[in-house]
Design a protein around this motif. Structure first.
Motif, PDB file in Angstrom:
ATOM      1  N   LEU A 204       9.527   4.555  -5.092  1.00  0.00           N
ATOM      2  CA  LEU A 204       8.625   4.028  -4.063  1.00  0.00           C
ATOM      3  C   LEU A 204       8.367   5.008  -2.923  1.00  0.00           C
ATOM      4  CD1 LEU A 204       9.918   0.334  -3.722  1.00  0.00           C
ATOM      5  CD2 LEU A 204       7.912   1.155  -4.969  1.00  0.00           C
ATOM      6  N   ILE A 205       9.137   6.093  -2.854  1.00  0.00           N
ATOM      7  CA  ILE A 205       9.043   6.990  -1.701  1.00  0.00           C
ATOM      8  C   ILE A 205       7.664   7.636  -1.590  1.00  0.00           C
ATOM      9  CG2 ILE A 205      10.013   8.937  -3.000  1.00  0.00           C
ATOM     10  CD1 ILE A 205      10.532   8.212   0.757  1.00  0.00           C
ATOM     11  N   GLU A 206       7.051   8.000  -2.727  1.00  0.00           N
ATOM     12  CA  GLU A 206       5.730   8.623  -2.653  1.00  0.00           C
ATOM     13  C   GLU A 206       4.685   7.644  -2.145  1.00  0.00           C
ATOM     14  OE1 GLU A 206       4.406  10.955  -5.956  1.00  0.00           O
ATOM     15  OE2 GLU A 206       6.457  11.491  -6.517  1.00  0.00           O
ATOM     16  N   SER A 207       4.762   6.401  -2.600  1.00  0.00           N
ATOM     17  CA  SER A 207       3.846   5.375  -2.109  1.00  0.00           C
ATOM     18  C   SER A 207       4.050   5.152  -0.616  1.00  0.00           C
ATOM     19  CB  SER A 207       4.062   4.070  -2.876  1.00  0.00           C
ATOM     20  OG  SER A 207       3.345   3.009  -2.280  1.00  0.00           O
ATOM     21  N   GLU A 208       5.314   5.178  -0.181  1.00  0.00           N
ATOM     22  CA  GLU A 208       5.620   4.969   1.235  1.00  0.00           C
ATOM     23  C   GLU A 208       5.059   6.103   2.088  1.00  0.00           C
ATOM     24  OE1 GLU A 208       7.215   2.523   4.203  1.00  0.00           O
ATOM     25  OE2 GLU A 208       7.068   2.162   2.047  1.00  0.00           O
ATOM     26  N   LEU A 209       5.181   7.326   1.594  1.00  0.00           N
ATOM     27  CA  LEU A 209       4.728   8.492   2.368  1.00  0.00           C
ATOM     28  C   LEU A 209       3.221   8.682   2.316  1.00  0.00           C
ATOM     29  CD1 LEU A 209       7.483  11.099   1.437  1.00  0.00           C
ATOM     30  CD2 LEU A 209       7.182   9.977   3.639  1.00  0.00           C
ATOM     31  N   PHE A 210       2.637   8.549   1.117  1.00  0.00           N
ATOM     32  CA  PHE A 210       1.227   8.900   0.928  1.00  0.00           C
ATOM     33  C   PHE A 210       0.314   7.699   0.737  1.00  0.00           C
ATOM     34  CE2 PHE A 210       3.824  12.243  -1.307  1.00  0.00           C
ATOM     35  CZ  PHE A 210       3.867  13.096  -0.219  1.00  0.00           C
ATOM     36  N   GLY A 211       0.885   6.508   0.556  1.00  0.00           N
ATOM     37  CA  GLY A 211       0.070   5.334   0.295  1.00  0.00           C
ATOM     38  C   GLY A 211      -0.339   5.274  -1.167  1.00  0.00           C
ATOM     39  N   HIS A 212      -1.026   4.187  -1.524  1.00  0.00           N
ATOM     40  CA  HIS A 212      -1.482   4.071  -2.905  1.00  0.00           C
ATOM     41  C   HIS A 212      -2.786   3.286  -2.954  1.00  0.00           C
ATOM     42  CE1 HIS A 212       1.127   0.366  -2.496  1.00  0.00           C
ATOM     43  NE2 HIS A 212      -0.008  -0.171  -2.920  1.00  0.00           N
ATOM     44  N   GLU A 213      -3.486   3.473  -4.049  1.00  0.00           N
ATOM     45  CA  GLU A 213      -4.714   2.731  -4.289  1.00  0.00           C
ATOM     46  C   GLU A 213      -4.403   1.472  -5.084  1.00  0.00           C
ATOM     47  OE1 GLU A 213      -7.537   3.332  -3.015  1.00  0.00           O
ATOM     48  OE2 GLU A 213      -7.249   5.370  -2.240  1.00  0.00           O
ATOM     49  N   LYS A 214      -5.276   0.505  -4.991  1.00  0.00           N
ATOM     50  CA  LYS A 214      -5.127  -0.743  -5.739  1.00  0.00           C
ATOM     51  C   LYS A 214      -5.055  -0.421  -7.238  1.00  0.00           C
ATOM     52  CE  LYS A 214      -7.373  -5.218  -6.518  1.00  0.00           C
ATOM     53  NZ  LYS A 214      -8.540  -6.069  -6.163  1.00  0.00           N
ATOM     54  N   GLY A 215      -4.038  -0.975  -7.912  1.00  0.00           N
ATOM     55  CA  GLY A 215      -3.885  -0.772  -9.339  1.00  0.00           C
ATOM     56  C   GLY A 215      -3.205   0.523  -9.731  1.00  0.00           C
ATOM     57  N   ALA A 216      -2.694   1.274  -8.746  1.00  0.00           N
ATOM     58  CA  ALA A 216      -2.056   2.558  -9.052  1.00  0.00           C
ATOM     59  C   ALA A 216      -0.810   2.380  -9.909  1.00  0.00           C
ATOM     60  CB  ALA A 216      -1.702   3.295  -7.763  1.00  0.00           C
ATOM     61  N   PHE A 217      -0.127   1.248  -9.742  1.00  0.00           N
ATOM     62  CA  PHE A 217       1.061   0.942 -10.536  1.00  0.00           C
ATOM     63  C   PHE A 217       1.271  -0.563 -10.503  1.00  0.00           C
ATOM     64  CE2 PHE A 217       2.228   2.352  -6.273  1.00  0.00           C
ATOM     65  CZ  PHE A 217       2.903   1.236  -5.780  1.00  0.00           C
ATOM     66  N   THR A 218       2.173  -1.044 -11.301  1.00  0.00           N
ATOM     67  CA  THR A 218       2.461  -2.477 -11.350  1.00  0.00           C
ATOM     68  C   THR A 218       2.903  -2.978  -9.977  1.00  0.00           C
ATOM     69  OG1 THR A 218       3.153  -2.282 -13.654  1.00  0.00           O
ATOM     70  CG2 THR A 218       3.829  -4.274 -12.472  1.00  0.00           C
ATOM     71  N   GLY A 219       2.210  -3.964  -9.482  1.00  0.00           N
ATOM     72  CA  GLY A 219       2.532  -4.511  -8.161  1.00  0.00           C
ATOM     73  C   GLY A 219       1.647  -3.988  -7.053  1.00  0.00           C
ATOM     74  N   ALA A 220       0.828  -2.970  -7.342  1.00  0.00           N
ATOM     75  CA  ALA A 220      -0.077  -2.424  -6.323  1.00  0.00           C
ATOM     76  C   ALA A 220      -1.371  -3.242  -6.330  1.00  0.00           C
ATOM     77  CB  ALA A 220      -0.359  -0.950  -6.606  1.00  0.00           C
ATOM     78  N   HIS A 221      -1.306  -4.417  -5.711  1.00  0.00           N
ATOM     79  CA  HIS A 221      -2.434  -5.348  -5.751  1.00  0.00           C
ATOM     80  C   HIS A 221      -3.521  -4.986  -4.730  1.00  0.00           C
ATOM     81  CE1 HIS A 221      -0.106  -7.746  -8.472  1.00  0.00           C
ATOM     82  NE2 HIS A 221       0.859  -7.924  -7.593  1.00  0.00           N
ATOM     83  N   THR A 222      -3.149  -4.226  -3.724  1.00  0.00           N
ATOM     84  CA  THR A 222      -4.122  -3.787  -2.719  1.00  0.00           C
ATOM     85  C   THR A 222      -3.857  -2.324  -2.373  1.00  0.00           C
ATOM     86  OG1 THR A 222      -2.698  -4.451  -0.863  1.00  0.00           O
ATOM     87  CG2 THR A 222      -4.268  -6.091  -1.680  1.00  0.00           C
ATOM     88  N   ARG A 223      -4.799  -1.720  -1.711  1.00  0.00           N
ATOM     89  CA  ARG A 223      -4.597  -0.352  -1.241  1.00  0.00           C
ATOM     90  C   ARG A 223      -3.653  -0.365  -0.041  1.00  0.00           C
ATOM     91  NH1 ARG A 223      -9.752   2.895   0.742  1.00  0.00           N
ATOM     92  NH2 ARG A 223      -9.787   1.101   2.124  1.00  0.00           N
ATOM     93  N   LYS A 224      -2.835   0.641   0.071  1.00  0.00           N
ATOM     94  CA  LYS A 224      -1.870   0.739   1.176  1.00  0.00           C
ATOM     95  C   LYS A 224      -1.930   2.114   1.808  1.00  0.00           C
ATOM     96  CE  LYS A 224       3.091   0.654   2.184  1.00  0.00           C
ATOM     97  NZ  LYS A 224       4.446   0.497   1.634  1.00  0.00           N
ATOM     98  N   ARG A 225      -1.939   2.157   3.112  1.00  0.00           N
ATOM     99  CA  ARG A 225      -1.911   3.423   3.839  1.00  0.00           C
ATOM    100  C   ARG A 225      -0.468   3.909   3.940  1.00  0.00           C
ATOM    101  NH1 ARG A 225      -5.035   2.428   9.388  1.00  0.00           N
ATOM    102  NH2 ARG A 225      -5.081   4.700   9.467  1.00  0.00           N
ATOM    103  N   GLY A 226      -0.265   5.201   3.736  1.00  0.00           N
ATOM    104  CA  GLY A 226       1.063   5.777   3.784  1.00  0.00           C
ATOM    105  C   GLY A 226       1.452   6.240   5.173  1.00  0.00           C
ATOM    106  N   LYS A 227       2.694   6.668   5.309  1.00  0.00           N
ATOM    107  CA  LYS A 227       3.218   7.082   6.611  1.00  0.00           C
ATOM    108  C   LYS A 227       2.513   8.332   7.150  1.00  0.00           C
ATOM    109  CE  LYS A 227       6.372   3.842   6.632  1.00  0.00           C
ATOM    110  NZ  LYS A 227       6.235   2.671   7.514  1.00  0.00           N
ATOM    111  N   PHE A 228       2.161   9.276   6.258  1.00  0.00           N
ATOM    112  CA  PHE A 228       1.416  10.447   6.716  1.00  0.00           C
ATOM    113  C   PHE A 228       0.079  10.014   7.317  1.00  0.00           C
ATOM    114  CE2 PHE A 228       4.302  13.146   4.280  1.00  0.00           C
ATOM    115  CZ  PHE A 228       4.324  14.307   5.033  1.00  0.00           C
ATOM    116  N   ASP A 229      -0.553   9.049   6.665  1.00  0.00           N
ATOM    117  CA  ASP A 229      -1.821   8.510   7.139  1.00  0.00           C
ATOM    118  C   ASP A 229      -1.651   7.874   8.515  1.00  0.00           C
ATOM    119  OD1 ASP A 229      -4.424   7.710   7.118  1.00  0.00           O
ATOM    120  OD2 ASP A 229      -4.345   6.675   5.209  1.00  0.00           O
ATOM    121  N   LEU A 230      -0.640   7.032   8.646  1.00  0.00           N
ATOM    122  CA  LEU A 230      -0.402   6.296   9.888  1.00  0.00           C
ATOM    123  C   LEU A 230       0.028   7.212  11.033  1.00  0.00           C
ATOM    124  CD1 LEU A 230       1.512   3.235   8.382  1.00  0.00           C
ATOM    125  CD2 LEU A 230      -0.856   3.284   9.182  1.00  0.00           C
ATOM    126  N   ALA A 231       0.612   8.365  10.696  1.00  0.00           N
ATOM    127  CA  ALA A 231       1.117   9.284  11.725  1.00  0.00           C
ATOM    128  C   ALA A 231       0.052  10.261  12.214  1.00  0.00           C
ATOM    129  CB  ALA A 231       2.321  10.055  11.198  1.00  0.00           C
TER     130      ALA A 231
END
Length: 449
Positions: A204-231
């Motif tokens: 999960l660390i890469e998703s946490e740092l960089f975020g993910h797009e919807k459907g990128a992996f099982t459980g990724a129901h929506t797009r998520k912004r990562g910590k680099f994005d938020l910082a």
């Protein structure tokens, strides 16, 4: 990096039209067709602006507005409606809406209020950061030479954009050093985002740092912004960097070098402006030799190293820390201001504090709660600490560290001399050949006054 706008409207055609208008202006846009979906996206995506329809299929738009402002008061919300009236508009403004615009939506009635709302949001962010900077307490308490050196390093490196690697044992205050670097930097108006690399599973660390797009992996129901994005525009604090997997290390190195990345499962390149401050309790040079840490990432992070000393190497700071924690917990726990007597403080000075400042803080909290009287005495000190002081005198020859032995000797000497002259500072100063003001300062430092 573009600002993120959330559109909440049950008409897909409206969402599509608004998305086209806003995307053409360089904004990043997401949408929700109902209130439940909107609340989820607000939590996951942290939008910078919300365009909210008055009429939604599940919850009334004004109720949604009220809940948004309760939970996220600083996010501007622009209400949109196809059949609004003055009464509804006034009510929306009273509930905290930034503006109220009517359908049909066009560039002329959408972009100006969006632009102004985002300017307000940016100013609000800056004001919040400035208030935090003003109220930020430099919690690196201590007047020892070791702590003075750390403070000087912070003062020098904070105004720059250099990467900083903070090392030290657990509980020494590495996070406080990182926060100080941020709040005394030119990025203080931007976010301070923390990531504990040891607490996030490898998958999960890469998703946490960089975020993910919807459907990128099982459980990724929506797009998520990562910590680099938020910082973006601020500081990213990578705590426990030594526990990061080799695969993630390679990707972090690339982002630090290029200041851009793609979300997991995405192809769009996101440009960011982020300063990196990392911390670890491990010896990264040893980890490099073991093959556990990349040398190129280490050199990229270790532009300015800051080592936070363990508490056992700066025991002269214990009285100041105790005084600070007593005041802090008196305010938080509302049990009244407690004091600590000389003998109890002396016991705390003898302990090696393997858990460092964090352990000391926990002990003081326990003492404030569990001590029935207003004064903490030697009998209140936990046995695990008190048993380290079984005799009235200190065996200075058993202490390997010269600085520690010198500090303990000076404190013990002054304590006994002060007792010999019944607590009279003037007589004590005259007897030992010190200026009264100088002696008074030393007594206060050692918690003897």
């Amino acid at each position: 990096m573009s600002r993120l706008i959330l559109i909440v409207d049950d008409e897909e055609s409206i969402c599509q039209a608004l998305t086209g208008i806003l995307t053409d202006e360089g904004y990043e846009v997401i949408s929700a067709l109902n209130a439940v979906e909107a609340f989820k996206k607000i939590e996951e995506e942290s939008p910078d602006l919300i365009l909210l329809d008055i009429w939604l299929p599940d919850i009334d738009g004004l109720e949604v507005l009220q809940k948004i402002k309760e939970q996220n008061p600083h996010i501007p919300v622009i209400m949109i409606s196809g059949h609004g009236n003055v009464e509804t508009a006034v009510k929306a403004m009273k509930l905290g809406a930034y503006d109220f615009i009517e359908k049909p939506l066009s560039w002329e009635n959408t972009i100006p209020p969006v632009t102004n709302a985002l300017k307000l949001f940016r100013l609000t962010e800056e004001n919040i950061a400035l208030r935090e900077k003003v109220s930020f307490r430099f919690d690196l308490t201590g007047q020892s030479k070791a702590m003075q050196r750390v403070k000087e390093q912070i003062r020098r490196v904070a105004p720059t954009n250099a990467s900083v690697l903070i090392t030290g044992e657990n509980g020494t205050g590495k996070e406080l050093v990182a926060r100080a670097i941020h709040y005394y930097s030119k990025r203080a108006h931007g976010p301070f985002i923390e990531v504990n690399c040891a607490a996030i599973p490898d998958d999960l660390i890469e998703s946490e740092l960089f975020g993910h797009e919807k459907g990128a992996f099982t459980g990724a129901h929506t797009r998520k912004r990562g910590k680099f994005d938020l910082a973006h525009g601020g500081t990213l604090f990578l705590d426990e960097i030594g526990d990061m997997s080799s695969k993630t290390q390679a990707k972090v190195l690339r982002v630090i070098q290029e200041q851009r990345f793609e979300r997991v499962g995405g192809t769009k390149t996101i440009q960011v402006d982020v300063r990196i401050v990392a911390a670890t309790n491990k010896n990264l040079e040893e980890e490099i030799n073991k093959g556990n840490f990349r040398a190129d990432l280490y050199y990229r992070l270790n532009v300015v190293p800051i080592e936070v000393p363990p508490l056992r190497e700066r025991k002269e700071d214990v009285p100041l820390l105790v005084e600070e924690f007593l005041k802090e917990f008196a305010s938080e726990i509302h049990l009244g201001q407690k004091k600590i007597d000389e003998e109890a403080l002396h016991l705390l000075m003898q302990y090696d504090w393997p858990g460092n400042v964090r352990e000391l803080k926990n002990i003081i909290e326990r003492l404030v709660i569990m001590t029935p009287g207003e004064v903490i005495t030697a009998k209140d000190i936990p046995e695990s600490i008190a048993k380290r002081k079984e005799h009235s005198s200190v065996d200075f020859f058993s202490i390997d560290n010269f600085k520690e032995a010198k500090t303990l000797f000076e404190r013990e000497y002054l304590r006994k001399k002060l007792k010999e002259y019944n607590g009279n500072i003037s007589l004590t100063a005259q007897a030992i050949g010190l200026e009264r003001s100088h002696l008074s300062k030393k007594l206060k430092t050692y918690g003897l006054q």
